[in-house]
Scaffold this motif. Structure first.
Motif, PDB file in Angstrom:
ATOM      1  N   GLN A 109       0.813  -1.209   0.000  1.00  0.00           N
ATOM      2  CA  GLN A 109       0.000   0.000   0.000  1.00  0.00           C
ATOM      3  C   GLN A 109       0.852   1.268   0.000  1.00  0.00           C
ATOM      4  OE1 GLN A 109      -2.754  -0.290   3.318  1.00  0.00           O
ATOM      5  NE2 GLN A 109      -4.234  -1.394   2.050  1.00  0.00           N
ATOM      6  N   ASN A 110       0.163   2.386  -0.296  1.00  0.00           N
ATOM      7  CA  ASN A 110       0.682   3.747  -0.127  1.00  0.00           C
ATOM      8  C   ASN A 110       1.642   4.217  -1.209  1.00  0.00           C
ATOM      9  OD1 ASN A 110      -0.720   4.481   2.324  1.00  0.00           O
ATOM     10  ND2 ASN A 110       0.617   3.042   3.388  1.00  0.00           N
ATOM     11  N   GLY A 283      -3.322   7.922  -6.456  1.00  0.00           N
ATOM     12  CA  GLY A 283      -2.936   6.658  -5.848  1.00  0.00           C
ATOM     13  C   GLY A 283      -2.556   5.618  -6.897  1.00  0.00           C
ATOM     14  N   THR A 285      -1.281   2.389  -5.550  1.00  0.00           N
ATOM     15  CA  THR A 285      -1.883   1.335  -4.732  1.00  0.00           C
ATOM     16  C   THR A 285      -2.685   2.000  -3.618  1.00  0.00           C
ATOM     17  OG1 THR A 285       0.095   1.161  -3.328  1.00  0.00           O
ATOM     18  CG2 THR A 285      -0.034  -0.307  -5.243  1.00  0.00           C
ATOM     19  N   ASP A 286      -3.578   1.262  -2.998  1.00  0.00           N
ATOM     20  CA  ASP A 286      -4.419   1.837  -1.947  1.00  0.00           C
ATOM     21  C   ASP A 286      -3.576   2.391  -0.808  1.00  0.00           C
ATOM     22  OD1 ASP A 286      -6.745   1.204  -3.266  1.00  0.00           O
ATOM     23  OD2 ASP A 286      -7.151  -0.604  -2.105  1.00  0.00           O
ATOM     24  N   GLN A 288      -3.681   5.530   2.755  1.00  0.00           N
ATOM     25  CA  GLN A 288      -4.475   6.337   3.676  1.00  0.00           C
ATOM     26  C   GLN A 288      -4.862   7.674   3.066  1.00  0.00           C
ATOM     27  OE1 GLN A 288      -1.920   6.530   7.058  1.00  0.00           O
ATOM     28  NE2 GLN A 288      -2.592   4.586   7.893  1.00  0.00           N
ATOM     29  N   ASP A 291      -7.168   6.206  -2.649  1.00  0.00           N
ATOM     30  CA  ASP A 291      -7.244   4.825  -3.115  1.00  0.00           C
ATOM     31  C   ASP A 291      -6.362   4.641  -4.345  1.00  0.00           C
ATOM     32  OD1 ASP A 291      -9.035   4.019  -1.176  1.00  0.00           O
ATOM     33  OD2 ASP A 291     -10.808   4.401  -2.413  1.00  0.00           O
ATOM     34  N   ARG A 294      -7.879   0.955  -9.789  1.00  0.00           N
ATOM     35  CA  ARG A 294      -8.591  -0.316  -9.777  1.00  0.00           C
ATOM     36  C   ARG A 294      -9.440  -0.446 -11.035  1.00  0.00           C
ATOM     37  NH1 ARG A 294     -11.421  -0.193  -4.225  1.00  0.00           N
ATOM     38  NH2 ARG A 294      -9.338   0.528  -3.754  1.00  0.00           N
ATOM     39  N   THR A 302      -9.502   5.944 -10.937  1.00  0.00           N
ATOM     40  CA  THR A 302      -8.394   6.559 -10.195  1.00  0.00           C
ATOM     41  C   THR A 302      -8.957   7.529  -9.165  1.00  0.00           C
ATOM     42  OG1 THR A 302      -8.180   8.330 -11.864  1.00  0.00           O
ATOM     43  CG2 THR A 302      -6.753   6.379 -12.106  1.00  0.00           C
ATOM     44  N   GLU A 303      -8.219   7.693  -8.070  1.00  0.00           N
ATOM     45  CA  GLU A 303      -8.539   8.723  -7.087  1.00  0.00           C
ATOM     46  C   GLU A 303      -7.321   9.615  -6.894  1.00  0.00           C
ATOM     47  OE1 GLU A 303     -10.207   9.599  -2.576  1.00  0.00           O
ATOM     48  OE2 GLU A 303      -9.630   7.555  -3.099  1.00  0.00           O
TER      49      GLU A 303
END
Length: 327
Positions: A109-110, A283, A285-286, A288, A291, A294, A302-303
């Protein structure tokens, strides 16, 4: 607020961040095939190529002051390269097509794709001192927290300013051997730690934002990341202090020769002198902060987050891209 006081409403201007986000989206999407595949260089190469192509569509004269390295070792997005159309505002730009290449390669993550921009000549030049001690908090840290004080004292002071018990404080620290004593001191104060495998930019932003579980981000990390974090904090009103930490005698001497005071504690306006700043991240990968990329049916989602210093605006952008156009 009276109509006369709403200057941003009365005189809206261009938001460069809404154009820059296309570059971080592209970099994140192109890195997707390499997530969890163990090849961090391939992931980085794909992200660099995509980011550079999309930056070329932005109407500005961007000078890369924090990039992938020197020209001989980084043929694209190298320090000193000009990006953008060459027309429009002259800007300093810091790029990290993937902050967390090892995280991406391992499928952790992150991992983020990110860009920071400010007016030309406003980003701090660390003269090749790669590391600095840093401490980052939200606005409550101003006049309360000081890098020169023991960490326990800073945690207690910040907890009081935030109206929290010390036992409820969460301190983000990069998970590195050099931080062993720091982590012990944090826990001895009664606070808890959030150990970061990588990515102290996201850790610092989370420490400065309202509504997150992180109250402070502290420790020794990259100087470029400190400057990028400062660009983001301009929009959040957050607090940062840093002090250059040369790795060896040669680096120390180069810093002294460049005129740096190695005892000086740098604050947000030292790291970025302009308030006309942008921080944009998507992001990979997911994490905090945002996200990760995906697949959603025939689309790629995307976010991203866009922080603008001049207006103090935080935007979150969720976009869906037709997968067949990208991968």
């Amino acid at each position: 607020m009276s109509p006369e006081s709403g200057t941003l409403y009365l005189h809206p201007d261009r938001n460069l961040g809404m154009e820059l986000v296309r570059a971080t989206e592209a970099a994140a999407i192109r890195a997707v095939p390499f997530i969890g595949r163990g090849d961090k260089n391939a992931a980085d190469g794909a992200a660099v190529d995509a980011m550079r192509k999309f930056l070329g569509t932005v109407e500005f004269d961007g000078l890369v002051v924090i990039g992938e390295g020197e020209k001989d070792h980084a043929p694209m997005l190298y320090n000193g390269e000009h990006v953008g159309s060459g027309e429009g505002p002259a800007c300093d730009i810091a790029v990290d097509p993937i902050d967390g290449t090892s995280l991406t390669a391992a499928g952790r993550q992150n991992a983020l794709s990110m860009i920071a921009v400010s007016d030309r000549g406003s980003m701090y030049d660390p003269s090749a001192v790669f590391y600095m001690e840093k401490i980052v908090t939200g606005a409550e840290g101003h006049g309360i927290v000081d890098l020169r004080k023991p960490i326990g004292e800073n945690i207690r002071a910040l907890a009081k300013a935030k109206g929290k018990d010390v036992s409820d404080m969460v301190i983000a620290v990069l998970d590195r051997p050099r931080h062993q004593q720091l982590v012990e001191d944090i826990r001895a104060s009664g606070a808890g730690t959030r150990m970061l495998l990588d990515g102290d930019v996201a850790g610092g932003i989370n420490a400065a934002m309202h509504g997150t579980r992180i109250d402070m981000c502290v420790g020794t990390g990259g100087t470029p990341e400190g400057i990028i974090t400062a660009c983001a904090l301009k929009a959040l009103g957050g607090f940062i202090q840093g002090r250059l930490l040369p790795r060896d005698d040669d680096e120390r001497q180069r810093a002294i020769d460049a005129g740096h005071d190695l005892d000086r504690v740098l604050e947000v306006n030292d790291l970025v002198t302009s308030d006309n700043t942008y921080f944009v991240a998507t992001g990979v990968t997911d994490g905090q902060l945002v996200d990760g990329v995906r697949k959603v049916g025939p689309n790629i989602r995307t976010e991203s987050i866009i922080l603008r210093g001049r207006s103090g605006t935080v935007r979150r952008v969720v976009a869906e891209h037709l997968a067949e156009k990208w991968l």
